[in-house]
Design an enzyme around this catalytic site. Structure first.
Site, PDB file in Angstrom:
ATOM      1  CG  ASP A   1      28.621  16.856  17.920  1.00 44.54           C
ATOM      2  OD1 ASP A   1      29.735  17.209  17.414  1.00 44.54           O
ATOM      3  OD2 ASP A   1      28.401  15.736  17.798  1.00 44.54           O
TER       4      ASP A   1
ATOM      5  CE  LYS B   1      32.027  15.163  16.854  1.00 42.51           C
ATOM      6  NZ  LYS B   1      30.698  14.235  16.892  1.00 42.51           N
TER       7      LYS B   1
ATOM      8  CB  CYS C   1      29.557  13.797  20.394  1.00 44.96           C
ATOM      9  SG  CYS C   1      29.240  12.578  18.907  1.00 44.96           S
TER      10      CYS C   1
HETATM   11  C1  VGL Z   1      26.083  12.090  18.383  1.00 45.67           C
HETATM   12  C2  VGL Z   1      25.031   9.855  17.869  1.00 45.67           C
HETATM   13  C3  VGL Z   1      25.297  10.093  16.677  1.00 45.67           C
HETATM   14  C4  VGL Z   1      26.445  13.213  19.629  1.00 45.67           C
HETATM   15  C5  VGL Z   1      26.473  12.120  17.113  1.00 45.67           C
HETATM   16  O1  VGL Z   1      26.765  14.304  19.169  1.00 45.67           O
HETATM   17  O2  VGL Z   1      26.392  13.081  20.790  1.00 45.67           O
HETATM   18  N1  VGL Z   1      25.388  10.987  18.804  1.00 45.67           N
HETATM   19  N2  VGL Z   1      26.247  11.280  16.221  1.00 45.67           N
END
Ligand code: VGL
Ligand code: ZN
Length: 215
Positions: A9, A109, A159
């Site tokens: 991410d 995702k 994540c």
């Molecule tokens: C994430 C909260 C919501 C992350 C992604 O990448 O950690 N956290 N969506």
């Protein structure tokens, strides 16, 4: 042993100025890029948080709820977030400075409207697989214990952390590269995640250790 670099991410919305900014999230990018340049990876995987507008993990989709409140979903308690990583918006794109061309696999995702997915392996219902465990198990000739997954990225306490835990649950060897992760930290969630990672048998190393491990 097959070695996999899992980059979680590193997208504009998780960087300073983004919708769900992780403090210092951008600081890890040079170090992550340096890892991608090492010889010896059998696979480099990127994950991309990828939500439809109005996603059920957004506080804005729930009347009377604020960011960081929780709601009960059929699969359990879900934290609520600012709108982020909306498909088709710049916030969902990988950081322009990330060496994303090094990756041979991209896992998106959180694209199902009613299930969030923190982990690269399992959505938050604990049942819906992203397919990554199968891909990496194949890399190990059908034996996940022959595959070691090095985890870097954002956010440590969501994540990236849950990806490392689920990688262990799927039977992989897992290494968390501690200086190439940054967290959000809700009520001590970063410390809690490091404890969970240690309990799960995740090895915790510095980025300077990695070249010697995969060489
Ligand atoms: C994430 C909260 C919501 C992350 C992604 O990448 O950690 N956290 N969506
Ligand atoms: Zn998300």
């Amino acid at each position: 042993m097959k070695n996999v670099l899992l980059i979680v991410d590193i997208q504009n919305d998780f960087l300073p100025g983004g919708a769900l900014a992780v403090a210092d999230g951008d600081a890890i990018i040079p170090g992550v890029n340096a890892l991608t340049e090492l010889e010896g990876w059998d696979s480099i995987v990127l994950t991309q948080d990828f939500h439809p507008a109005g996603h059920s993990s957004f506080a804005s989709a729930h009347d009377g709820k604020a960011v960081y409140d929780t709601v009960e979903m059929p699969y359990g308690t879900q934290s609520l977030w600012p709108d982020h990583c909306v498909i088709g918006t710049p916030g969902a794109e990988f950081a322009s400075t990330l060496n994303s061309d090094a990756a041979n696999v991209v896992i998106r995702k959180g694209f199902r409207m009613h299930i969030d997915s923190y982990s690269a392996f399992m959505e938050n219902d604990g049942e819906t697989s992203t397919g990554l465990a199968g891909t990496l198990t194949d890399l190990g000739g059908g034996d996940p214990s022959k595959v070691r997954v090095f985890v870097v990225g954002l956010a440590t306490d969501f994540c990236a952390g849950y990806s490392a835990v689920d990688a262990r649950n799927a039977g992989f060897e897992v290494v968390a590269v501690r200086d190439l992760m940054r967290g959000i930290d809700i009520d001590g969630s970063i410390d809690a995640m490091w404890e969970q990672l240690r309990d799960a048998g995740v090895e915790i190393v510095a980025s300077s250790d990695v070249a010697g491990m995969i060489g």
